[in-house]
Every structure is written in C-alpha cells, then in structure tokens.
Design a protein around this motif. Structure first.
Motif, PDB file in Angstrom:
ATOM      1  N   PRO A   8       0.799  -1.339  -0.173  1.00  0.00           N
ATOM      2  CA  PRO A   8       0.190  -0.191  -0.497  1.00  0.00           C
ATOM      3  C   PRO A   8       0.710   1.458  -0.421  1.00  0.00           C
ATOM      4  O   PRO A   8       2.441   1.537   0.995  1.00  0.00           O
ATOM      5  CB  PRO A   8      -0.822  -0.349   1.636  1.00  0.00           C
ATOM      6  CG  PRO A   8      -0.136  -1.230   2.309  1.00  0.00           C
ATOM      7  CD  PRO A   8       0.789  -2.216   1.573  1.00  0.00           C
ATOM      8  N   LYS A   9       0.478   2.373  -0.785  1.00  0.00           N
ATOM      9  CA  LYS A   9       1.171   3.507  -0.602  1.00  0.00           C
ATOM     10  C   LYS A   9       0.910   4.507   0.247  1.00  0.00           C
ATOM     11  O   LYS A   9      -0.628   4.251   1.002  1.00  0.00           O
ATOM     12  CB  LYS A   9       1.000   4.374  -1.659  1.00  0.00           C
ATOM     13  CG  LYS A   9       1.714   3.750  -3.238  1.00  0.00           C
ATOM     14  CD  LYS A   9       0.760   4.229  -4.784  1.00  0.00           C
ATOM     15  CE  LYS A   9       1.377   3.448  -5.536  1.00  0.00           C
ATOM     16  NZ  LYS A   9       1.412   4.622  -7.147  1.00  0.00           N
ATOM     17  N   GLU A  11      -0.863   7.758   0.486  1.00  0.00           N
ATOM     18  CA  GLU A  11      -1.516   7.901   0.560  1.00  0.00           C
ATOM     19  C   GLU A  11      -2.672   7.633   0.674  1.00  0.00           C
ATOM     20  O   GLU A  11      -4.346   7.678   1.134  1.00  0.00           O
ATOM     21  CB  GLU A  11      -2.005   8.773  -1.319  1.00  0.00           C
ATOM     22  CG  GLU A  11      -0.884  10.452  -1.173  1.00  0.00           C
ATOM     23  CD  GLU A  11      -1.123  10.906   0.288  1.00  0.00           C
ATOM     24  OE1 GLU A  11      -1.996  11.029  -0.188  1.00  0.00           O
ATOM     25  OE2 GLU A  11      -0.152  11.159   0.167  1.00  0.00           O
ATOM     26  N   ASP A  12      -3.102   5.893   0.448  1.00  0.00           N
ATOM     27  CA  ASP A  12      -3.545   4.945   0.259  1.00  0.00           C
ATOM     28  C   ASP A  12      -4.525   4.210   1.680  1.00  0.00           C
ATOM     29  O   ASP A  12      -5.645   4.838   2.115  1.00  0.00           O
ATOM     30  CB  ASP A  12      -3.389   3.687  -0.517  1.00  0.00           C
ATOM     31  CG  ASP A  12      -3.531   3.578  -2.056  1.00  0.00           C
ATOM     32  OD1 ASP A  12      -4.379   4.917  -2.366  1.00  0.00           O
ATOM     33  OD2 ASP A  12      -2.502   2.497  -2.320  1.00  0.00           O
ATOM     34  N   THR A  15      -5.985   7.889   3.164  1.00  0.00           N
ATOM     35  CA  THR A  15      -7.414   7.333   3.152  1.00  0.00           C
ATOM     36  C   THR A  15      -7.896   6.705   3.571  1.00  0.00           C
ATOM     37  O   THR A  15      -9.022   7.563   4.645  1.00  0.00           O
ATOM     38  CB  THR A  15      -7.873   7.118   1.175  1.00  0.00           C
ATOM     39  OG1 THR A  15      -6.619   8.756   0.528  1.00  0.00           O
ATOM     40  CG2 THR A  15      -8.686   7.689   0.707  1.00  0.00           C
TER      41      THR A  15
END
Length: 196
Positions: A8-9, A11-12, A15
């Motif tokens: 996962p990044k 940013e993910d 969120t």
C-alpha cells in the motif's frame, strides 16, 4: 502463478485512516499500517519514531495515556518531519502532528474520547427511568454483560436492567435493539449516574 502482493502507498493508508471518526485512532491506524508496509527502516528518526509513536498512540486509545505520551508524540513527529530521509517518513510525522494542534490528544490523556469511539474511554449505560425491562438488550448480549430479570405480566418488584462494565465489550448491539432508547453512551470517567 500468484501475483506479487502490492504494497500500500502512504496516500492509500491516509485515505483509509481518514474514514475513522476519532483522530487518535486515525493516527494509530496510519502509523500501524505505515509500519506494516511502506516504511523502509533506512533512517533512524522514521524507524524508531514510528514504533515509539505507535506505542504512545495505543496508550491513548487504551485509556492509559499520560502527559508524557503527548510530549513524546510531539517530539517524535517533529523529528520525523525534520530528519527523515524520504517523503514517506515526513508525511507520517506530519499526519501525527496535524491532529496534535487540536485538543483531542489532550482529552484522551485526560480519559475522554470526544468522538465516543475509543472503547476503553466509553461506557454503555441503561437509563433506569426509561428501561421497560423488556429484555431485548439482554437477549442480544453475547457476553452476558446485562444483568436483570425480564418483566412478567401481573408481577411487580422488578429492577431496571444494568450493564456490567467489566464484561461489556462495547460492541453496541444492545443500543441497536432497545425499543425505548434507554441505553446511552457516556464517557467512562463520568462520575454522575446517567439520568439523575
């Protein structure tokens, strides 16, 4: 042939963390997922800071947080922003520090979750004057946390149901089934009995 697991990044993770209502839980989720995925461990402020931040945030969510946890979180997040080698570490520090500008961390250290989301800082209580002794809450409680006897027709002398706080897991099932809204959510450190 299996496909490689996609990491996962940041940013993910951010969120997904934003979906939580409590800012302290948001930060805890963010740091936990960061440690499980994108953190590379190449620089000291990020590697050590993230692990320490997770412990301090968990203390706050568990109702064990103290002023020293707040001071440590502020120092850790500031160090991560200033000294991490990459953007991922700096973003993690910034995510923690953004919420520290509000009073929500301080309130957790004082034993209150303003969003009523942290299980260790809240309690479900039955309002005796509203309870009709129907027993719906007792039937749905899987942990046998609700004490009392269902009312039978033509008999009197029943007491309203009570919730045994040590058995209650704060699952919230009782509050969903109560037909008269006699179960309320209160801060665990509320000294006054509810409804008085």
């Amino acid at each position: 042939m299996t496909e490689p697991i996609k990491e996962p990044k940041v940013e993910d993770i951010k969120t997904a963390a934003e979906e939580k209502a409590c800012p302290v839980q948001k930060a805890l989720y963010f740091v936990t997922e960061f440690l499980a995925g994108p953190m590379c461990g190449r620089c000291f402020p990020c590697a050590m800071g993230s692990y320490e931040a997770r412990i301090r945030l968990q203390n706050l969510v568990d109702g064990k947080g103290v002023e020293a946890d707040l001071l440590a979180l502020k120092r850790i997040a500031t160090d991560m922003i200033e000294a991490s080698f990459c953007k991922k570490g700096k973003d993690t520090g910034k995510f923690i520090l953004d919420w520290m500008a509000t009073d929500v961390y301080q309130e957790h250290a004082e034993g209150r979750c303003p969003d009523m989301q942290c299980a260790s800082l809240i309690e479900y209580r039955i309002l005796p004057e509203k309870c009709t002794i129907c027993g719906d809450c007792k039937d749905v409680c899987k942990n046998l946390a609700i004490f009392g006897e269902k009312k039978k027709p033509y008999k009197s002398g029943y007491f309203p149901f009570e919730i045994r706080q040590k058995r209650c897991t704060r699952c919230g099932e009782c509050i969903k089934v109560c037909p008269v809204e006699a179960i309320v959510l209160v801060a665990a450190n509320a000294k006054e009995p509810v409804g008085v």
